[in-house]
Design an enzyme around this catalytic site. Structure first.
Site, PDB file in Angstrom:
ATOM      1  N   LYS A  93       3.864  10.142  -9.038  1.00 17.54           N
ATOM      2  CA  LYS A  93       3.876  11.504  -8.222  1.00 17.54           C
ATOM      3  C   LYS A  93       4.860  12.487  -8.828  1.00 17.54           C
ATOM      4  O   LYS A  93       5.419  12.021  -9.775  1.00 17.54           O
ATOM      5  CB  LYS A  93       4.248  11.161  -6.629  1.00 17.54           C
ATOM      6  N   ARG A 132       1.961   0.678  -3.098  1.00 19.16           N
ATOM      7  CA  ARG A 132       0.548   1.282  -3.685  1.00 19.16           C
ATOM      8  C   ARG A 132       0.694   1.774  -4.852  1.00 19.16           C
ATOM      9  O   ARG A 132       1.451   2.768  -5.032  1.00 19.16           O
ATOM     10  CB  ARG A 132       0.037   2.410  -2.439  1.00 19.16           C
TER      11      ARG A 132
END
Length: 398
Positions: free
Chosen positions: A340, A374
């Site tokens: 991210k 995740r």
């Protein structure tokens, strides 16, 4: 520097070890509880309640902070911050049981809060998932526009290759999504989303994997649950689709409830919070309450603080730094940090080049109490979990 003075960790097992080495009597091992400090915030008390709690906290050997004006009852409500160790909290609870202004009920709630243990299992339609060690969830985006791997697994051949990779690595859960939720992305309709992921869901189930479906649409969730999916990973925490909670309850699904400030196309426009960490906790609490009222089992709920969703860079690192605060809700914590912008911006690399940096952040999250990671880079995640397992098993007594 002094050879006679040493700092000792506040970890209870570490303290018990040193107490044994000193040679204390067996009953004195309970003193380890004095080394574990707990800071608990209590909201919306009347001045009368707060003044009694503060008085009894001091009598129990703790500290308690209230707002100005509480002593003179010049405010209508106040929060209170309690600071003490586990033994002092038990003293406080005992003292509050005999106090007026409904404080015996507060004492009971405080006891339950301190006594609550995090769920170590996740109940899913196909069986229980144990959290005796960190769980890896492999990411599969069957989309043309996801921020990291958009288009990489859009064809049948490619998503099957990815599912095979997840299975062959030993990872047991794959999270399949058919709509990008990157900041600024626009939604697709439910039919398009179902068409994108149906084949991947079926192939993953036939491969023996547990399937998590990344969707906030009840139509998509129901169709995939009928096929045998185990988990619905809702980035809205049941806030976007009013039917989602009931659908998940009807099928006995496990759910992952995430915090976000708004839909993906708007979420980065809403990044101001009155009290950031408190607001995220309140959002997740409300989502969990909605799930429970609809009939979802408490042992089927996962919480995700939503790294990157409606958050500034500093907000994301506040979540990482204080993730352990979310453990008090008693439900497993999932984190999605992999590739991210909170990682890419710091190391100055593109998403596909940040496997190492992502694993560093994910390791911090696991040390802080995360249960599920995740992630895109599953081989590296497997190595990370091996190290974390040894770290957690390390025992002063050998």
């Amino acid at each position: 520097m002094s050879r006679f003075l040493q700092l000792i960790s506040s970890d209870a097992e570490r303290l018990k070890y040193e107490l044994k080495r000193i040679g204390v009597d067996g009953y004195a091992l309970k003193m380890a509880g004095k080394g574990k400090a707990l800071n608990i915030k209590v909201k919306d008390l009347t001045p009368a309640q707060a003044n009694i709690i503060k008085q009894e906290s001091l009598a129990a050997g703790m500290d308690a902070a209230v707002s100005r004006g509480t002593v003179g009852c010049d405010v209508s409500k106040t929060d209170i911050l309690l600071m003490g160790n586990t033994i002092q909290y038990q003293r406080l609870i005992d003292r509050l049981k005999v106090q007026p202004y409904s404080l015996r009920f507060f004492a009971e709630e405080l006891f339950n809060f301190l006594d609550k243990k995090k769920n170590k299992i996740l109940i899913t339609p196909s069986g229980e998932l144990l959290f005796d060690e960190p769980v890896i969830m492999g990411i599969l985006n069957v989309t043309p526009d996801s921020f990291s791997d958009g288009g990489d697994y859009f064809s049948d051949t490619d998503y099957k290759r990815r599912i095979d990779e997840v299975k062959d690595s030993g990872v047991k859960i794959v999270d399949i999504g058919g709509e990008s939720s990157r900041p600024g992305s626009h939604p697709v309709d439910a039919e398009t989303e179902k068409e994108r992921i149906a084949g991947a869901v079926e192939y993953a189930l036939n491969s023996g994997l547990k399937v998590s479906v990344d969707t906030y649409k009840s139509d998509v969730a129901e169709e995939m649950l009928k096929k045998g999916a185990d988990i619905i990973n809702d980035i809205s925490g049941f806030k976007f689709d009013s039917d989602m909670a009931k659908v998940c309850a009807d099928y006995g699904a496990a759910v992952c409830l995430m915090h976000t400030s708004d839909t993906p196309d708007k979420m980065q426009k809403k990044t101001d919070y009155a009290n950031f960490l408190e607001d995220v906790k309140a959002y997740l609490f409300d989502s969990a309450e909605k799930a429970l009222k609809a009939g979802v089992k408490e042992e089927s709920i996962i919480l995700d603080p939503g790294f990157g969703f409606g958050k500034k860079l500093n907000d994301n690192y506040l979540l990482l730094k204080y993730l352990d605060e979310f453990k008090s809700m008693g439900m497993p914590i999932l984190i999605g940090i992999s590739r991210k912008s909170m990682i890419n911006r710091i190391v100055g690399k593109q998403p596909g080049e940040t496997a190492l940096a992502s694993k560093i952040a994910e390791t911090i999250a696991l040390v802080q109490g995360a249960d599920i990671v995740r992630t895109h880079d599953i081989a590296e995640a497997r190595e990370m979990v091996k190290i974390i397992n040894e770290y957690r098993k390390a025992d002063p007594d050998g």
